[in-house]
Design an enzyme around this catalytic site. Structure first.
Site, PDB file in Angstrom:
ATOM      1  N   GLY A 155     -56.914  45.003 -28.128  1.00 29.29           N
ATOM      2  CA  GLY A 155     -56.157  46.107 -28.723  1.00 29.29           C
ATOM      3  C   GLY A 155     -56.921  46.818 -29.808  1.00 29.29           C
ATOM      4  N   LYS A 177     -58.306  41.181 -30.826  1.00 30.57           N
ATOM      5  CA  LYS A 177     -58.156  40.592 -29.496  1.00 30.57           C
ATOM      6  C   LYS A 177     -56.950  39.674 -29.441  1.00 30.57           C
ATOM      7  CE  LYS A 177     -62.863  40.919 -28.086  1.00 30.57           C
ATOM      8  NZ  LYS A 177     -64.225  40.530 -28.291  1.00 30.57           N
ATOM      9  N   VAL A 178     -56.406  39.542 -28.231  1.00 30.15           N
ATOM     10  CA  VAL A 178     -55.304  38.602 -28.034  1.00 30.15           C
ATOM     11  C   VAL A 178     -55.737  37.567 -26.987  1.00 30.15           C
ATOM     12  CG1 VAL A 178     -52.889  38.332 -27.365  1.00 30.15           C
ATOM     13  CG2 VAL A 178     -53.612  40.409 -28.556  1.00 30.15           C
ATOM     14  N   LYS A 213     -53.130  36.297 -31.731  1.00 25.88           N
ATOM     15  CA  LYS A 213     -53.583  37.659 -31.997  1.00 25.88           C
ATOM     16  C   LYS A 213     -54.423  37.626 -33.263  1.00 25.88           C
ATOM     17  CE  LYS A 213     -51.653  42.335 -32.560  1.00 25.88           C
ATOM     18  NZ  LYS A 213     -50.430  43.133 -32.412  1.00 25.88           N
ATOM     19  N   ASP A 218     -43.601  52.308 -31.021  1.00 26.58           N
ATOM     20  CA  ASP A 218     -44.669  52.259 -30.017  1.00 26.58           C
ATOM     21  C   ASP A 218     -44.185  51.583 -28.735  1.00 26.58           C
ATOM     22  OD1 ASP A 218     -47.136  52.909 -29.010  1.00 26.58           O
ATOM     23  OD2 ASP A 218     -48.203  51.254 -29.965  1.00 26.58           O
TER      24      ASP A 218
HETATM   25  P1  ADP Z   1     -52.342  45.923 -29.959  1.00 20.25           P
HETATM   26  O1  ADP Z   1     -51.899  46.399 -31.284  1.00 20.25           O
HETATM   27  O2  ADP Z   1     -53.754  45.572 -29.906  1.00 20.25           O
HETATM   28  O3  ADP Z   1     -51.875  46.810 -28.835  1.00 20.25           O
HETATM   29  P2  ADP Z   1     -50.521  43.924 -28.864  1.00 20.25           P
HETATM   30  O4  ADP Z   1     -49.655  43.015 -29.688  1.00 20.25           O
HETATM   31  O5  ADP Z   1     -49.848  44.986 -28.080  1.00 20.25           O
HETATM   32  O6  ADP Z   1     -51.641  44.504 -29.812  1.00 20.25           O
HETATM   33  O7  ADP Z   1     -51.365  43.008 -27.884  1.00 20.25           O
HETATM   34  C1  ADP Z   1     -52.269  43.559 -26.946  1.00 20.25           C
HETATM   35  C2  ADP Z   1     -51.980  43.008 -25.559  1.00 20.25           C
HETATM   36  O8  ADP Z   1     -52.066  41.568 -25.558  1.00 20.25           O
HETATM   37  C3  ADP Z   1     -50.580  43.318 -25.050  1.00 20.25           C
HETATM   38  O9  ADP Z   1     -50.558  44.577 -24.405  1.00 20.25           O
HETATM   39  C4  ADP Z   1     -50.314  42.170 -24.083  1.00 20.25           C
HETATM   40  O10 ADP Z   1     -50.847  42.443 -22.812  1.00 20.25           O
HETATM   41  C5  ADP Z   1     -51.080  41.009 -24.722  1.00 20.25           C
HETATM   42  N1  ADP Z   1     -50.149  40.201 -25.527  1.00 20.25           N
HETATM   43  C6  ADP Z   1     -49.710  40.464 -26.765  1.00 20.25           C
HETATM   44  N2  ADP Z   1     -48.847  39.526 -27.203  1.00 20.25           N
HETATM   45  C7  ADP Z   1     -48.730  38.640 -26.192  1.00 20.25           C
HETATM   46  C8  ADP Z   1     -47.960  37.440 -25.986  1.00 20.25           C
HETATM   47  N3  ADP Z   1     -47.155  36.974 -26.930  1.00 20.25           N
HETATM   48  N4  ADP Z   1     -48.080  36.795 -24.814  1.00 20.25           N
HETATM   49  C9  ADP Z   1     -48.905  37.274 -23.853  1.00 20.25           C
HETATM   50  N5  ADP Z   1     -49.626  38.379 -23.964  1.00 20.25           N
HETATM   51  C10 ADP Z   1     -49.551  39.070 -25.116  1.00 20.25           C
HETATM   52 MG    MG Z   2     -50.019  47.045 -27.990  1.00 19.71          MG
END
Ligand code: ADP
Ligand code: MG
Length: 361
Positions: A43, A47-48, A63, A156
């Site tokens: 993101g 990274k997640v 995250k 968002d």
């Molecule tokens: P960003 O601000 O980088 O968009 P997000 O919280 O949306 O951060 O996380 C990026 C991506 O990671 C999400 O679109 C999703 O695909 C994955 N992700 C985020 N949180 C989770 C979670 N709790 N379980 C599984 N995948 C997740």
């Molecule tokens: Mg996101």
């Protein structure tokens, strides 16, 4: 390897905290508690990863909070996200289990979700029935009704921020842009929020005084996307985004939206011609009559007349019209886990293959 002695307590916390909480940063060895399984997201803010708690075997999402650009210590945006999430607890909102600090890296530890909406809609092994789509739609609206009741605007809502697990549960995630709003007094905010395709007309027209209605527009976009499998309003830039809306929903008039001509940027982006609303003829092959009514209520130009989440939940689409909602089952038989991240990677792979196959001999 023997886990360090600090681990069991950390693991107990991860499993049994009933409210999201932030742990003491003294838990320095906790990085060994989680074993990274794979990356699931890339993101704007970090990274997640999917990771496994080595003691309980439970999966979590880590995250990572990006600290590189911060000169003044902990990033304000991350602080806001954590504080918000700590105040929330609902079946349709992602749970923050704890914070983890190790070797100067700060991670948010979330409950793990197998897919996100962009990912599942982009794959072709599994299709949702109309009853499943109704369930997903209701769960999204229930999450929003809860947020708005708690005084939070998400700002968002889009496919990659809506997570789904193999049990068919949907949870709203990514509170990086969310904020508390004042229920009694409207205040000024930035209008540079919400990803373009899901951004409501009042923000596109320069509005800065707004409320939870902005999320409801995005929810309308998502509802249509659930049925058509594609984002419906795909503008190239902010001006073009309005044109795309006008082509489908018609040009807004003072009759349907009193005050539209007073919006800050109205004169700048004044529609060149009057277009009529073509919404029903475009979407009646996808949605039932009550489904169309609901989507239309969410995609109402005038924010003051737009359906609230609480009202949307009481609409005939959920209360009267068949089929009754059913949670998606069988998602666990899907090969792989589908987040926007895997979806993009797969698309790039296909593109590369096509390019190689199509190259002149
Ligand atoms: P960003 O601000 O980088 O968009 P997000 O919280 O949306 O951060 O996380 C990026 C991506 O990671 C999400 O679109 C999703 O695909 C994955 N992700 C985020 N949180 C989770 C979670 N709790 N379980 C599984 N995948 C997740
Ligand atoms: Mg996101």
């Amino acid at each position: 390897m023997q886990p360090p002695t600090t681990l069991p307590s950390a693991s107990r916390k991860a499993e049994s905290t009933s409210t999201a909480r932030v742990d003491e940063p003294a838990n320095l060895n906790s990085k060994d508690l989680y074993q990274i399984v794979s990356q699931v997201g890339e993101g704007t803010f970090g990274k997640v990863y999917k990771a496994r708690n080595v003691i309980s075997g439970m999966n979590v999402a880590l995250k990572k909070i990006r600290m590189e650009q911060e000169r003044d210590g902990f990033p304000v945006t991350a602080m806001r996200e954590i504080k918000l999430l700590q105040s929330l607890q609902h079946n349709n909102v992602i749970r923050l289990y704890e914070m983890m600090v190790s070797q100067g890296q700060v991670h948010m530890v979330f409950q793990y979700m197998d897919h996100d909406l962009t990912g599942v809609l982009g794959q072709s092994q599994f299709t949702f029935s109309d009853a499943n789509l109704k369930s997903l739609c209701r769960q999204m609206l229930a999450g929003l009704a809860y947020l708005h009741h708690k005084g939070v605007i998400h700002r968002d809502i889009k496919g990659s921020n809506i997570l789904i697990n193999n049990r068919g549960e949907l949870k709203l995630a990514d509170f990086g842009l969310a904020r508390f709003f004042n229920k009694r007094r409207r205040t000024d905010y930035t209008n540079r929020v919400i990803t373009l395709w899901y951004r409501p007309p009042e923000l596109l027209l320069g509005g800065t005084v707004y409320g939870p209605e902005v999320d409801m527009w995005s929810a309308g976009c998502i509802m249509l996307e659930l049925f058509t499998k594609k984002p419906v309003f795909q503008g190239a830039d902010e001006i073009n985004q309005l044109d795309v809306l006008y082509k489908i929903l018609g040009t807004p008039t003072s009759q349907i939206w009193p005050g539209v001509t007073d919006m800050p940027w109205y004169e700048l982006v004044r529609p060149k011609e009057v277009l009529r609303n073509r919404f029903r003829e475009m979407f009646n092959k996808w949605l039932s009559p009550c489904g169309l009514d609901l989507a239309e209520g969410l995609l109402t130009y005038d924010p003051a007349k737009r359906l609230t989440a609480a009202d949307a939940l009481k609409s005939p689409y959920f209360m009267i019209e068949k089929p009754e909602e059913q949670m998606p089952q069988g998602l666990s038989s899907l090969e792989g886990e589908w987040h926007e991240f895997e979806h993009k990677r797969e698309r790039e792979k296909k593109k590369k293959k096509r390019a190689e196959g199509g190259a002149p001999q």
